[in-house]
Scaffold this motif. Structure first.
Motif, PDB file in Angstrom:
ATOM      1  N   LYS A  87       0.858  -1.200   0.000  1.00  0.00           N
ATOM      2  CA  LYS A  87       0.000   0.000   0.000  1.00  0.00           C
ATOM      3  C   LYS A  87       0.889   1.244   0.000  1.00  0.00           C
ATOM      4  CE  LYS A  87      -3.924  -2.242   0.301  1.00  0.00           C
ATOM      5  NZ  LYS A  87      -5.119  -2.115  -0.535  1.00  0.00           N
ATOM      6  N   GLU A 124      -5.891  -0.560   7.513  1.00  0.00           N
ATOM      7  CA  GLU A 124      -5.919  -1.588   6.470  1.00  0.00           C
ATOM      8  C   GLU A 124      -6.049  -2.988   7.061  1.00  0.00           C
ATOM      9  OE1 GLU A 124      -5.649  -0.522   3.133  1.00  0.00           O
ATOM     10  OE2 GLU A 124      -6.288  -2.555   2.703  1.00  0.00           O
ATOM     11  N   ASP A 125      -6.888  -3.786   6.434  1.00  0.00           N
ATOM     12  CA  ASP A 125      -6.979  -5.225   6.714  1.00  0.00           C
ATOM     13  C   ASP A 125      -7.186  -5.530   8.200  1.00  0.00           C
ATOM     14  OD1 ASP A 125      -6.665  -5.310   4.021  1.00  0.00           O
ATOM     15  OD2 ASP A 125      -4.861  -6.539   3.990  1.00  0.00           O
ATOM     16  N   ASP A 155     -10.404  -0.641   3.509  1.00  0.00           N
ATOM     17  CA  ASP A 155     -11.196  -1.800   3.081  1.00  0.00           C
ATOM     18  C   ASP A 155     -12.687  -1.527   3.137  1.00  0.00           C
ATOM     19  OD1 ASP A 155      -9.029  -3.877   2.715  1.00  0.00           O
ATOM     20  OD2 ASP A 155      -8.623  -3.094   4.712  1.00  0.00           O
ATOM     21  N   ASN A 211      -9.452  -1.085  -4.361  1.00  0.00           N
ATOM     22  CA  ASN A 211      -9.357   0.200  -3.674  1.00  0.00           C
ATOM     23  C   ASN A 211      -8.133   1.033  -4.073  1.00  0.00           C
ATOM     24  OD1 ASN A 211      -7.542  -1.363  -2.156  1.00  0.00           O
ATOM     25  ND2 ASN A 211      -9.063  -1.730  -0.552  1.00  0.00           N
TER      26      ASN A 211
HETATM   27 MG   LIG Z   1      -7.183  -4.333   2.363  1.00  0.00          MG
END
Ligand SMILES: [Mg+2]
Ligand SMILES: O=C([O-])CC(=O)C(=O)O
Length: 413
Positions: A93, A135-136, A161, A317
């Motif tokens: 990312k 994130e995640d 997300d 995304n």
């Molecule tokens: Mg993600």
């Protein structure tokens, strides 16, 4: 070992481990340079920032820096594999922030016991950065984490997300509906998955005109319906008053399938039950709910999208988070609000309707691309995305009163 697997591992290992590094942005060659960069010169900006926190934007890298923060509890569609295992994704990312939006970015993986401990950790370091990209992080904890951090942080906090995925999904979906000749107010939607991305995607589609009663959301136990007990707060928002129970029940006559669940969970027999001219977004990463080859064998009237870059229509995304942060940071927005999200949706849609430049065709190995079934959404390497989305988002931030700077940067058109 498969060739691709080895190539992926080599990519991460060579020429040196990982995908990002820190580089100096000033000269540090001479004793004089060091006297300015470090002791004694560094004391001057310290005093300025102590007197006025906004001076950090002037004298440090804060204003162009985004932290990508995870606890590894929902890594892609791979599951809860822990903070350290999430590091390649978070470095990835960071790579995308830099590559697509010129934003510096650093990954932070947090080990914690309670949700509160995670929130406290992030809140304690947030001022270091221009923005925080979460994130995640698995549902339902991600909802409370984001809500609480937005409250406690002065810089924008954005759970990619949820909202990054939702923004790109809404942009692609509105375009796909336009091509298939369907009105968002009439569509019957099946959402396979009930995690962070699922809830955010459906909420944003509702904001765009979809009807909550026509949405069937499924978790591992099937359709989420009003007679189910012990639903979490977020699942309860999608409890449908229906006798339908299975994926097949839901798919019968559905116009739209959105998959944010796991690999190969959509059987071809269920796809066959959909209404004419269906739309299938199989967005589980890295492996979609149904392989595009198989889906096209079953239906020749469908629009198909996945989260991957090696098929047409990548609903991922990456089309949002670098650019929404670019716009937010450029006007020092204190948050990323709904107005900015809707502006991003419309900006992404608009880029997919512009003629595609030669360099984008080359970078995506395509001979031609024009708005249609195989091109509902722009390619990530389209250089027009950054300016178009960032300026729309920055304008929306100013208009909605969350920007600290009330003018667009001079390099925006
Ligand atoms: Mg993600
Ligand atoms: O990383 C990706 O490709 C998209 C994403 O955020 C995820 O699947 O969690």
């Amino acid at each position: 070992m498969s060739d691709f697997r080895q190539r992926a591992l080599d990519y991460h290992e060579l020429p040196k481990p990982g995908k990002i590094s820190v580089e100096l942005s000033t000269s540090a060659a001479t004793v004089d340079d060091l006297a300015l960069a470090y002791s004694p010169g560094v004391a001057e900006p310290v005093r300025e920032i102590a007197a006025d926190p906004n001076a950090a934007y002037r004298y440090t890298a804060k204003g162009n820096m985004v932290a990508v923060i995870s606890n590894g509890t929902a890594i892609l569609g791979l599951g809860n594999l822990g903070p350290l295992a999430s590091k390649p994704v978070m470095e990835g990312k960071a790579l995308l922030f830099k590559r697509f939006a010129g934003l510096d970015s650093i990954d932070i993986e947090v080990k914690h016991r309670t949700t509160e401990e995670f929130i406290n950790t992030v809140a304690s370091i947030a001022d270091t950065f221009g923005g925080i990209n979460l994130e995640d992080i698995k549902a339902p904890e991600c909802f409370e984490i984001e809500k609480e951090l937005i409250k406690r942080c002065k810089v924008p906090v954005f759970h990619d997300d949820q909202h990054g995925t939702a923004i790109v999904t809404a942009a692609g979906m509105l375009n796909a509906l336009e091509i298939q000749g369907k009105d968002i107010r009439d569509i019957k939607v099946v959402c396979l998955g009930a995690g962070a991305a699922a809830v955010a995607c459906m909420e944003l589609l509702i904001k765009c005109g979809a009807q909550r009663e026509k949405i069937y959301m499924l978790d591992r136990q099937g359709i989420i319906h009003t007679r189910r007990k012990t639903l979490t707060e977020h699942k309860a928002l999608f409890a449908n008053n229906t006798d339908k129970r299975t994926l097949e029940d839901a798919m019968d006559g559905a116009d739209v399938f959105v998959g944010v669940s796991g690999p190969d969970l959509l059987p071809p027999e269920a796809l066959a039950l959909m209404a004419p001219n269906p739309i299938v977004f199989a967005c589980s990463n890295p492996d979609p709910e149904i392989k595009p080859e198989l889906a096209h064998e079953v239906r020749n009237d469908l629009i198909m999208a996945t989260g991957r870059s090696d098929y047409p229509n990548q609903v991922n995304n990456v089309l949002c988070f670098p650019f929404i942060f670019r716009g937010a940071l450029d006007v020092r927005a204190s948050q990323i609000n709904d107005e900015m999200k809707v502006a991003a949706v419309e900006a992404i849609r608009s880029v997919s309707k512009m003629p595609v430049p030669e360099e984008v065709l080359k970078a995506s190995n395509s001979e031609s691309l024009s708005f249609g079934k195989d091109y509902i959404i722009p390619k990530p390497m389209d250089p027009r995305l950054c300016k178009t989305i960032a300026s729309a988002v920055a304008k929306a931030a100013i208009d909605s009163g969350v920007a600290q700077l009330n003018e667009l940067p001079s390099d925006y058109e």
